[in-house]
Design a protein around this motif. Structure first.
Motif, mmCIF file in Angstrom:
data_model
loop_
_atom_site.group_PDB
_atom_site.id
_atom_site.type_symbol
_atom_site.label_atom_id
_atom_site.label_comp_id
_atom_site.label_asym_id
_atom_site.label_seq_id
_atom_site.Cartn_x
_atom_site.Cartn_y
_atom_site.Cartn_z
ATOM 1 N N ASN A 51 1.331 -0.824 -0.144
ATOM 2 C CA ASN A 51 0.307 -0.128 0.256
ATOM 3 C C ASN A 51 1.004 1.338 0.333
ATOM 4 O O ASN A 51 0.464 1.981 -0.550
ATOM 5 C CB ASN A 51 -0.997 -0.052 1.398
ATOM 6 C CG ASN A 51 -2.147 -1.077 1.565
ATOM 7 O OD1 ASN A 51 -1.945 -1.609 0.140
ATOM 8 N ND2 ASN A 51 -2.488 -1.233 2.216
ATOM 9 N N TYR A 52 1.672 0.996 0.893
ATOM 10 C CA TYR A 52 2.303 2.076 1.067
ATOM 11 C C TYR A 52 3.847 2.452 -0.393
ATOM 12 O O TYR A 52 3.443 3.725 -1.099
ATOM 13 C CB TYR A 52 3.547 2.749 2.030
ATOM 14 C CG TYR A 52 4.780 3.540 2.486
ATOM 15 C CD1 TYR A 52 4.568 4.257 2.975
ATOM 16 C CD2 TYR A 52 6.383 3.207 1.298
ATOM 17 C CE1 TYR A 52 5.217 5.414 2.823
ATOM 18 C CE2 TYR A 52 6.587 4.453 1.489
ATOM 19 C CZ TYR A 52 6.651 5.607 2.109
ATOM 20 O OH TYR A 52 7.736 6.623 2.127
ATOM 21 N N LEU A 53 4.230 1.219 -0.993
ATOM 22 C CA LEU A 53 4.567 1.745 -2.254
ATOM 23 C C LEU A 53 3.871 2.180 -3.668
ATOM 24 O O LEU A 53 4.741 2.641 -4.276
ATOM 25 C CB LEU A 53 5.367 0.636 -2.301
ATOM 26 C CG LEU A 53 6.525 -0.339 -2.001
ATOM 27 C CD1 LEU A 53 7.112 -1.236 -1.881
ATOM 28 C CD2 LEU A 53 6.972 1.013 -2.356
ATOM 29 N N ALA A 54 2.485 1.975 -3.307
ATOM 30 C CA ALA A 54 1.388 1.967 -4.524
ATOM 31 C C ALA A 54 1.451 3.399 -4.469
ATOM 32 O O ALA A 54 0.912 3.998 -5.580
ATOM 33 C CB ALA A 54 0.708 1.097 -4.405
ATOM 34 N N THR A 55 0.882 3.502 -3.038
ATOM 35 C CA THR A 55 0.910 5.225 -2.762
ATOM 36 C C THR A 55 1.771 6.017 -3.673
ATOM 37 O O THR A 55 1.256 7.635 -3.876
ATOM 38 C CB THR A 55 0.677 5.613 -1.383
ATOM 39 O OG1 THR A 55 -0.544 4.821 -1.326
ATOM 40 C CG2 THR A 55 0.327 7.003 -0.863
ATOM 41 N N ARG A 56 3.515 6.052 -2.435
ATOM 42 C CA ARG A 56 4.362 6.838 -3.304
ATOM 43 C C ARG A 56 4.300 6.573 -5.116
ATOM 44 O O ARG A 56 5.317 7.608 -5.320
ATOM 45 C CB ARG A 56 5.211 6.053 -2.971
ATOM 46 C CG ARG A 56 6.102 6.625 -1.405
ATOM 47 C CD ARG A 56 5.753 8.168 -0.912
ATOM 48 N NE ARG A 56 5.319 8.215 0.006
ATOM 49 C CZ ARG A 56 4.584 9.596 0.415
ATOM 50 N NH1 ARG A 56 4.458 9.971 -0.149
ATOM 51 N NH2 ARG A 56 3.947 9.193 1.692
ATOM 52 N N ALA A 57 4.433 5.152 -5.287
ATOM 53 C CA ALA A 57 4.442 5.649 -7.327
ATOM 54 C C ALA A 57 2.786 7.079 -8.355
ATOM 55 O O ALA A 57 3.399 7.168 -8.423
ATOM 56 C CB ALA A 57 4.002 4.051 -7.308
ATOM 57 N N ILE A 58 2.237 6.650 -6.897
ATOM 58 C CA ILE A 58 0.953 7.720 -7.306
ATOM 59 C C ILE A 58 1.465 9.211 -7.520
ATOM 60 O O ILE A 58 1.315 9.194 -8.655
ATOM 61 C CB ILE A 58 -0.816 7.250 -6.415
ATOM 62 C CG1 ILE A 58 -1.190 5.870 -7.150
ATOM 63 C CG2 ILE A 58 -1.094 8.632 -6.514
ATOM 64 C CD1 ILE A 58 -1.697 5.303 -6.696
ATOM 65 N N TYR A 59 1.557 8.910 -6.552
ATOM 66 C CA TYR A 59 2.374 11.026 -6.525
ATOM 67 C C TYR A 59 3.336 10.861 -6.972
ATOM 68 O O TYR A 59 3.562 11.929 -7.839
ATOM 69 C CB TYR A 59 3.178 11.217 -4.635
ATOM 70 C CG TYR A 59 2.039 10.602 -3.625
ATOM 71 C CD1 TYR A 59 0.709 11.765 -3.730
ATOM 72 C CD2 TYR A 59 1.911 10.128 -2.024
ATOM 73 C CE1 TYR A 59 -0.444 11.802 -3.293
ATOM 74 C CE2 TYR A 59 0.979 10.297 -1.455
ATOM 75 C CZ TYR A 59 -0.668 11.467 -1.557
ATOM 76 O OH TYR A 59 -1.105 10.980 -1.102
#
Length: 102
Positions: A51-59
């Motif tokens: 979840n954290y990596l996906a959020t960072r990738a979106i940003y």
């Protein structure tokens, strides 16, 4: 018809093969259950990191889209998916916490 054919016990070899077959199926089933349990545990433990990596990738994708000037279509789709994953994770955590004795 001979009566001893009806009441005859299986031979020693046949009984041994039956025991081997039963125990091999039990061991195989236990191995499969253990491997599936380990895989599920690994995925469940890695979910917050995912979840954290996906959020960072979106940003990062949104930042790149702003710099390039293109619309962040994939970021919007990914944000919805990430939000759903986060909501499901918190829902599962609340359900587990509500069911545990205190």
């Amino acid at each position: 018809m001979h009566p001893y054919l009806i009441t005859a016990k299986p031979g020693r070899i046949r009984r041994t093969l039956t025991v081997i077959r039963v125990w091999s199926v039990r061991i195989l089933a236990f191995t499969v259950m253990t491997l599936l349990g380990a895989a599920v545990l690994l995925v469940r433990c890695a979910r917050p990191l995912i979840n954290y990596l996906a959020t960072r990738a979106i940003y990062l994708e949104l930042w790149a889209a702003q710099r390039i000037g293109r619309p962040p279509v994939s970021g919007l789709i990914g944000a919805g998916i990430t939000d759903e994953f986060v909501a499901e994770f918190h829902r599962a955590r609340r359900t587990a916490a509500a069911g545990s004795p205190q």
